[in-house]
Design a protein around this motif. Structure first.
Motif, PDB file in Angstrom:
ATOM      1  N   ILE A 208       0.846  -1.194   0.000  1.00 45.85           N
ATOM      2  CA  ILE A 208       0.000   0.000   0.000  1.00 45.85           C
ATOM      3  C   ILE A 208       0.880   1.243   0.000  1.00 45.85           C
ATOM      4  O   ILE A 208       1.818   1.350   0.799  1.00 45.85           O
ATOM      5  N   TRP A 209       0.557   2.181  -0.871  1.00 46.21           N
ATOM      6  CA  TRP A 209       1.275   3.457  -0.945  1.00 46.21           C
ATOM      7  C   TRP A 209       0.321   4.579  -0.534  1.00 46.21           C
ATOM      8  O   TRP A 209      -0.731   4.756  -1.136  1.00 46.21           O
ATOM      9  N   LEU A 210       0.685   5.328   0.512  1.00 42.64           N
ATOM     10  CA  LEU A 210      -0.099   6.482   0.945  1.00 42.64           C
ATOM     11  C   LEU A 210       0.415   7.722   0.225  1.00 42.64           C
ATOM     12  O   LEU A 210       1.592   8.073   0.327  1.00 42.64           O
ATOM     13  N   GLU A 211      -0.470   8.382  -0.477  1.00 45.82           N
ATOM     14  CA  GLU A 211      -0.097   9.552  -1.274  1.00 45.82           C
ATOM     15  C   GLU A 211      -0.753  10.805  -0.706  1.00 45.82           C
ATOM     16  O   GLU A 211      -1.980  10.937  -0.707  1.00 45.82           O
ATOM     17  N   VAL A 212       0.073  11.708  -0.191  1.00 47.98           N
ATOM     18  CA  VAL A 212      -0.406  12.977   0.352  1.00 47.98           C
ATOM     19  C   VAL A 212      -0.039  14.090  -0.629  1.00 47.98           C
ATOM     20  O   VAL A 212       0.994  14.034  -1.294  1.00 47.98           O
ATOM     21  N   GLY A 213      -0.900  15.095  -0.731  1.00 43.07           N
ATOM     22  CA  GLY A 213      -0.648  16.203  -1.645  1.00 43.07           C
ATOM     23  C   GLY A 213       0.375  17.194  -1.095  1.00 43.07           C
ATOM     24  O   GLY A 213       0.670  17.212   0.105  1.00 43.07           O
ATOM     25  N   GLN A 214       0.882  18.038  -1.969  1.00 44.45           N
ATOM     26  CA  GLN A 214       1.904  19.017  -1.577  1.00 44.45           C
ATOM     27  C   GLN A 214       1.409  19.944  -0.468  1.00 44.45           C
ATOM     28  O   GLN A 214       2.113  20.168   0.523  1.00 44.45           O
ATOM     29  N   GLU A 215       0.231  20.501  -0.652  1.00 41.18           N
ATOM     30  CA  GLU A 215      -0.278  21.474   0.326  1.00 41.18           C
ATOM     31  C   GLU A 215      -0.531  20.830   1.679  1.00 41.18           C
ATOM     32  O   GLU A 215      -0.207  21.405   2.722  1.00 41.18           O
ATOM     33  N   GLU A 216      -1.076  19.616   1.670  1.00 38.76           N
ATOM     34  CA  GLU A 216      -1.364  18.938   2.934  1.00 38.76           C
ATOM     35  C   GLU A 216      -0.071  18.510   3.627  1.00 38.76           C
ATOM     36  O   GLU A 216       0.040  18.592   4.853  1.00 38.76           O
ATOM     37  N   GLN A 217       0.914  18.070   2.853  1.00 40.97           N
ATOM     38  CA  GLN A 217       2.196  17.716   3.467  1.00 40.97           C
ATOM     39  C   GLN A 217       2.822  18.941   4.131  1.00 40.97           C
ATOM     40  O   GLN A 217       3.340  18.859   5.257  1.00 40.97           O
ATOM     41  N   GLU A 218       2.758  20.077   3.454  1.00 39.04           N
ATOM     42  CA  GLU A 218       3.305  21.307   4.027  1.00 39.04           C
ATOM     43  C   GLU A 218       2.576  21.677   5.318  1.00 39.04           C
ATOM     44  O   GLU A 218       3.198  22.060   6.314  1.00 39.04           O
ATOM     45  N   ARG A 219       1.263  21.548   5.312  1.00 40.30           N
ATOM     46  CA  ARG A 219       0.484  21.866   6.508  1.00 40.30           C
ATOM     47  C   ARG A 219       0.890  20.961   7.671  1.00 40.30           C
ATOM     48  O   ARG A 219       1.049  21.418   8.812  1.00 40.30           O
ATOM     49  N   ARG A 220       1.078  19.684   7.396  1.00 39.06           N
ATOM     50  CA  ARG A 220       1.448  18.744   8.450  1.00 39.06           C
ATOM     51  C   ARG A 220       2.854  19.003   8.970  1.00 39.06           C
ATOM     52  O   ARG A 220       3.115  18.885  10.173  1.00 39.06           O
ATOM     53  N   PHE A 221       3.778  19.334   8.078  1.00 32.75           N
ATOM     54  CA  PHE A 221       5.132  19.658   8.536  1.00 32.75           C
ATOM     55  C   PHE A 221       5.124  20.897   9.432  1.00 32.75           C
ATOM     56  O   PHE A 221       5.806  20.948  10.458  1.00 32.75           O
ATOM     57  N   LYS A 222       4.359  21.907   9.042  1.00 32.72           N
ATOM     58  CA  LYS A 222       4.296  23.126   9.856  1.00 32.72           C
ATOM     59  C   LYS A 222       3.670  22.834  11.216  1.00 32.72           C
ATOM     60  O   LYS A 222       4.091  23.395  12.235  1.00 32.72           O
ATOM     61  N   ALA A 223       2.690  21.942  11.244  1.00 31.84           N
ATOM     62  CA  ALA A 223       2.069  21.562  12.514  1.00 31.84           C
ATOM     63  C   ALA A 223       3.075  20.874  13.419  1.00 31.84           C
ATOM     64  O   ALA A 223       3.085  21.070  14.638  1.00 31.84           O
TER      65      ALA A 223
END
Length: 265
Positions: A147-162
């Motif tokens: 299984i490959w989990l694919e997160v979008g650019q904007e959501e990844q950025e939001r999670r990193f900032k969190a």
């Protein structure tokens, strides 16, 4: 016209569906013990795609002896001299077990390749031989779910900032995460090469969009359940036996005066 993304799932709805799926995981667990089947789940994806939370959702209500999670650190100097797959093979399941790899031998197709931890020849050789090794594994009777989990650019950025702002999540942020954020398109290219070489009929990849963590977790669990032909195991009704009594023994008094944890709550 582009399909509009659904609204984030409400917690109440999520918890209701999660409980149903976790109940089925308990049925799967009983079936695994009875059947002696071996299962490997490879969980890969971009950094901050939600692998950890997904694994917690899978394993929250089952036995860690049946559902084993393997998250290997960087290889030691000795392991670097071994056959590449060797350190993973020793964690493969015995009968009646399901092993979940939180990242796996596919490190060579991703972080090792992008960050230059392996040579291009080692990368090419891995991509060519991986389907052969997985065929050998499956022909030996092990079920393999990738299984490959694919997160979008904007959501990844939001999670990193969190993670940067939340002291409870800062431990999740590493220097390698920052590099992966910077090299988004290099990781995209590496992912695509990995899929081109190793998405085979005998060992297919399935991609899960994980911008909505709740839906992603539910979809991953539902996929795992649908990939294994388990059946509900009938159990004999359990009846508590009568306790053996001991006259004049006060087990509460016997611990009086011992060191007790302060009752702060």
């Amino acid at each position: 016209m582009a399909k509009q993304a659904p609204d984030k799932m409400k917690r109440k709805d999520y918890e209701k569906e999660l409980l149903k799926l976790q109940t089925e995981l308990c049925h799967l667990q009983a079936w695994l013990k009875q059947s002696g089947e071996r299962v490997i789940v490879v969980l890969e994806g971009r950094d901050a795609a939600g692998k950890g939370g997904t694994i917690k959702a899978i394993t929250a209500r089952v036995s860690p002896r049946t559902f084993r999670v393997v998250a290997l650190p960087a290889p030691s100097d000795r392991q670097k001299t071994q056959m590449y797959m060797q350190r993973y093979v020793e964690h493969f399941p015995a009968g009646g077990e399901i092993v979940i790899f939180d990242r796996s031998w596919y490190n060579r197709a991703g972080v090792e390749y992008v960050m230059g931890f392996c040579t291009r020849e080692q990368h090419r050789r891995f991509l060519e031989l991986c389907p052969v090794v997985e065929r050998f594994l499956i022909d030996g009777g092990t079920r393999l779910i990738k299984i490959w989990l694919e997160v979008g650019q904007e959501e990844q950025e939001r999670r990193f900032k969190a993670r940067i702002e939340d002291p409870l999540r800062q431990w999740k942020l590493s220097g390698m995460d920052l590099e992966s954020y910077k090299r988004w398109y290099e990781y995209s290219t590496a992912r695509d090469m990995m899929l081109d070489y190793t998405d085979r009929d005998h060992a297919p990849w399935h991609i899960v969009h994980s911008d909505d963590k709740k839906r992603a977790r539910l979809n991953v669990i539902a996929h795992i359940l649908s990939s294994i032909p388990y059946e509900k195991v009938k159990h004999a009704k359990v009846v508590l036996p009568a306790r053996v009594t001991r006259d004049k023994y006060d087990d509460k008094a016997s611990i009086a005066g011992r060191r007790m944890v302060e009752e702060r709550y």
